[in-house]
Design a protein around this motif. Structure first.
Motif, PDB file in Angstrom:
ATOM      1  N   ARG A   1      98.150 -60.329 -79.841  1.00 15.59           N
ATOM      2  CA  ARG A   1      99.549 -60.586 -80.205  1.00 15.59           C
ATOM      3  C   ARG A   1      99.835 -62.087 -80.286  1.00 15.59           C
ATOM      4  N   ALA A   2      99.078 -62.870 -79.517  1.00 15.78           N
ATOM      5  CA  ALA A   2      99.313 -64.309 -79.495  1.00 15.78           C
ATOM      6  C   ALA A   2      98.640 -65.034 -80.650  1.00 15.78           C
ATOM      7  N   VAL A   3      97.545 -64.466 -81.175  1.00 11.58           N
ATOM      8  CA  VAL A   3      96.768 -65.231 -82.159  1.00 11.58           C
ATOM      9  C   VAL A   3      96.578 -64.531 -83.495  1.00 11.58           C
ATOM     10  N   SER A   4      96.732 -63.213 -83.559  1.00  7.44           N
ATOM     11  CA  SER A   4      96.408 -62.491 -84.791  1.00  7.44           C
ATOM     12  C   SER A   4      97.617 -62.375 -85.708  1.00  7.44           C
ATOM     13  N   SER A   5      97.322 -62.278 -87.024  1.00  4.95           N
ATOM     14  CA  SER A   5      98.386 -62.031 -87.998  1.00  4.95           C
ATOM     15  C   SER A   5      98.760 -60.550 -88.055  1.00  4.95           C
ATOM     16  N   ASN A   6      97.988 -59.683 -87.408  1.00  4.29           N
ATOM     17  CA  ASN A   6      98.288 -58.247 -87.356  1.00  4.29           C
ATOM     18  C   ASN A   6      97.747 -57.684 -86.043  1.00  4.29           C
ATOM     19  N   PRO A   7      98.434 -57.918 -84.926  1.00  3.22           N
ATOM     20  CA  PRO A   7      97.902 -57.504 -83.623  1.00  3.22           C
ATOM     21  C   PRO A   7      97.677 -56.008 -83.491  1.00  3.22           C
ATOM     22  N   ASP A   8      98.422 -55.171 -84.212  1.00  2.00           N
ATOM     23  CA  ASP A   8      98.218 -53.723 -84.118  1.00  2.00           C
ATOM     24  C   ASP A   8      96.809 -53.323 -84.539  1.00  2.00           C
ATOM     25  N   ALA A   9      96.207 -54.094 -85.424  1.00  2.00           N
ATOM     26  CA  ALA A   9      94.851 -53.789 -85.870  1.00  2.00           C
ATOM     27  C   ALA A   9      93.861 -53.846 -84.720  1.00  2.00           C
ATOM     28  N   TYR A  10      94.175 -54.637 -83.711  1.00  2.00           N
ATOM     29  CA  TYR A  10      93.243 -54.794 -82.599  1.00  2.00           C
ATOM     30  C   TYR A  10      93.356 -53.656 -81.594  1.00  2.00           C
ATOM     31  N   VAL A  11      94.387 -52.844 -81.698  1.00  2.00           N
ATOM     32  CA  VAL A  11      94.419 -51.590 -80.948  1.00  2.00           C
ATOM     33  C   VAL A  11      93.376 -50.647 -81.543  1.00  2.00           C
ATOM     34  N   TYR A  12      93.318 -50.596 -82.880  1.00  2.00           N
ATOM     35  CA  TYR A  12      92.256 -49.823 -83.535  1.00  2.00           C
ATOM     36  C   TYR A  12      90.887 -50.345 -83.121  1.00  2.00           C
ATOM     37  N   LEU A  13      90.721 -51.662 -83.079  1.00  2.00           N
ATOM     38  CA  LEU A  13      89.450 -52.256 -82.691  1.00  2.00           C
ATOM     39  C   LEU A  13      89.011 -51.733 -81.330  1.00  2.00           C
ATOM     40  N   ALA A  14      89.917 -51.773 -80.361  1.00  2.00           N
ATOM     41  CA  ALA A  14      89.583 -51.303 -79.017  1.00  2.00           C
ATOM     42  C   ALA A  14      89.220 -49.821 -79.026  1.00  2.00           C
ATOM     43  N   GLU A  15      89.992 -49.022 -79.736  1.00  2.73           N
ATOM     44  CA  GLU A  15      89.726 -47.576 -79.769  1.00  2.73           C
ATOM     45  C   GLU A  15      88.388 -47.281 -80.439  1.00  2.73           C
ATOM     46  N   SER A  16      88.096 -47.981 -81.528  1.00  7.55           N
ATOM     47  CA  SER A  16      86.864 -47.702 -82.259  1.00  7.55           C
ATOM     48  C   SER A  16      85.632 -48.127 -81.469  1.00  7.55           C
ATOM     49  N   ILE A  17      85.743 -49.190 -80.681  1.00  6.06           N
ATOM     50  CA  ILE A  17      84.621 -49.621 -79.838  1.00  6.06           C
ATOM     51  C   ILE A  17      84.350 -48.575 -78.761  1.00  6.06           C
ATOM     52  N   ARG A  18      85.400 -48.076 -78.134  1.00  2.00           N
ATOM     53  CA  ARG A  18      85.217 -47.073 -77.076  1.00  2.00           C
ATOM     54  C   ARG A  18      84.626 -45.783 -77.619  1.00  2.00           C
ATOM     55  N   ALA A  19      84.923 -45.447 -78.858  1.00  2.00           N
ATOM     56  CA  ALA A  19      84.430 -44.198 -79.454  1.00  2.00           C
ATOM     57  C   ALA A  19      83.035 -44.333 -80.058  1.00  2.00           C
ATOM     58  N   TRP A  20      82.499 -45.539 -80.122  1.00  2.00           N
ATOM     59  CA  TRP A  20      81.226 -45.779 -80.809  1.00  2.00           C
ATOM     60  C   TRP A  20      80.047 -45.356 -79.935  1.00  2.00           C
TER      61      TRP A  20
END
Length: 228
Positions: free
Chosen positions: A173-192
């Motif tokens: 949220r502090a550095v990204s232009s689309n912080p919501d995308a990094y919720v997907y990032l976290a979820e996809s890493i855990r599911a990999w």
């Protein structure tokens, strides 16, 4: 579309990456605590490329990874299905091609080596993507997959998962232009899948001599293979 889901609809994933393209590189460096640079160097070393080699860097994003590969003296092309990401890296002096990982716009046996970093996880059919990478690689050619994986230490793994689900979105949220995308990032890493399971899937896609090496305690793994 601010973020994709784990169904990984290609249009949603492409749109999501278009949305993070502007600050993608700096966000990755901050979230990885600078480890992203070391992971790129390790990928280049594992690929064992040099002058005279033709190399495909799939899911190259802004082509920062392609520039790293090109330091070997090889001819390297960046490919990604997010036009926004490729545009964000327009100043990087490497060839760039827009293309779908499951239907690569290259002829059979075009490359001496192929690699995909932090991208196979986002392909809707990653088995098809691995088969396409094999198709465009010459016999005896090399593959390196650099991807988030499973930490080897249980306690460290627990701390890492807490970081993924809690701290990572907050930092984004502090550095990204689309912080919501990094919720997907976290979820996809855990599911990999973990390292052995990904190795099995790479072998099932037609690659031989599959092996892997852990980086940063298994947060990232390099899977290497050879086309028979």
């Amino acid at each position: 579309m601010s973020r994709a889901t784990l169904e990984k609809n290609p249009q949603e994933v492409a749109s999501m990456f278009d949305g993070v393209a502007r600050r993608y590189d700096i966000t990755n460096t901050v979230l990885s605590l600078g480890q992203d640079r070391l992971w790129r160097k390790a990928t280049r070393s594992a690929l064992q490329i040099g002058p005279g080699d033709a190399v495909l860097d799939l899911a190259a994003g802004t082509a920062v990874s392609t520039v790293e590969l090109a330091q070997s003296g090889a001819w390297c092309v960046a490919a990604d299905f997010s036009v926004g990401m490729l545009a964000a890296g327009a100043a990087r002096d490497v060839p760039k091609v827009a293309g779908d990982a499951t239907r690569l716009p290259f002829a059979d046996e075009s490359f001496d080596a192929v690699t995909i970093s932090f991208g196979i996880r986002n392909v809707v059919d990653h088995a098809a993507g691995l088969r396409e990478l094999a198709r465009v690689t010459r016999p005896g050619g090399r593959l390196v997959v650099c991807e988030f994986s499973t930490p080897t230490n249980g306690l460290f793994g627990t701390v890492y998962k807490e970081y993924l689900m809690k701290a990572l979105p907050s930092v984004a949220r502090a550095v990204s232009s689309n912080p919501d995308a990094y919720v997907y990032l976290a979820e996809s890493i855990r599911a990999w899948p973990d390292q052995p399971e990904l190795a099995r899937r790479i072998a099932d896609a037609g690659w031989g001599a599959v092996r892997w090496r852990n980086l940063t305690g298994g947060i990232v793994a390099l899977h290497a293979a050879t086309k028979p």
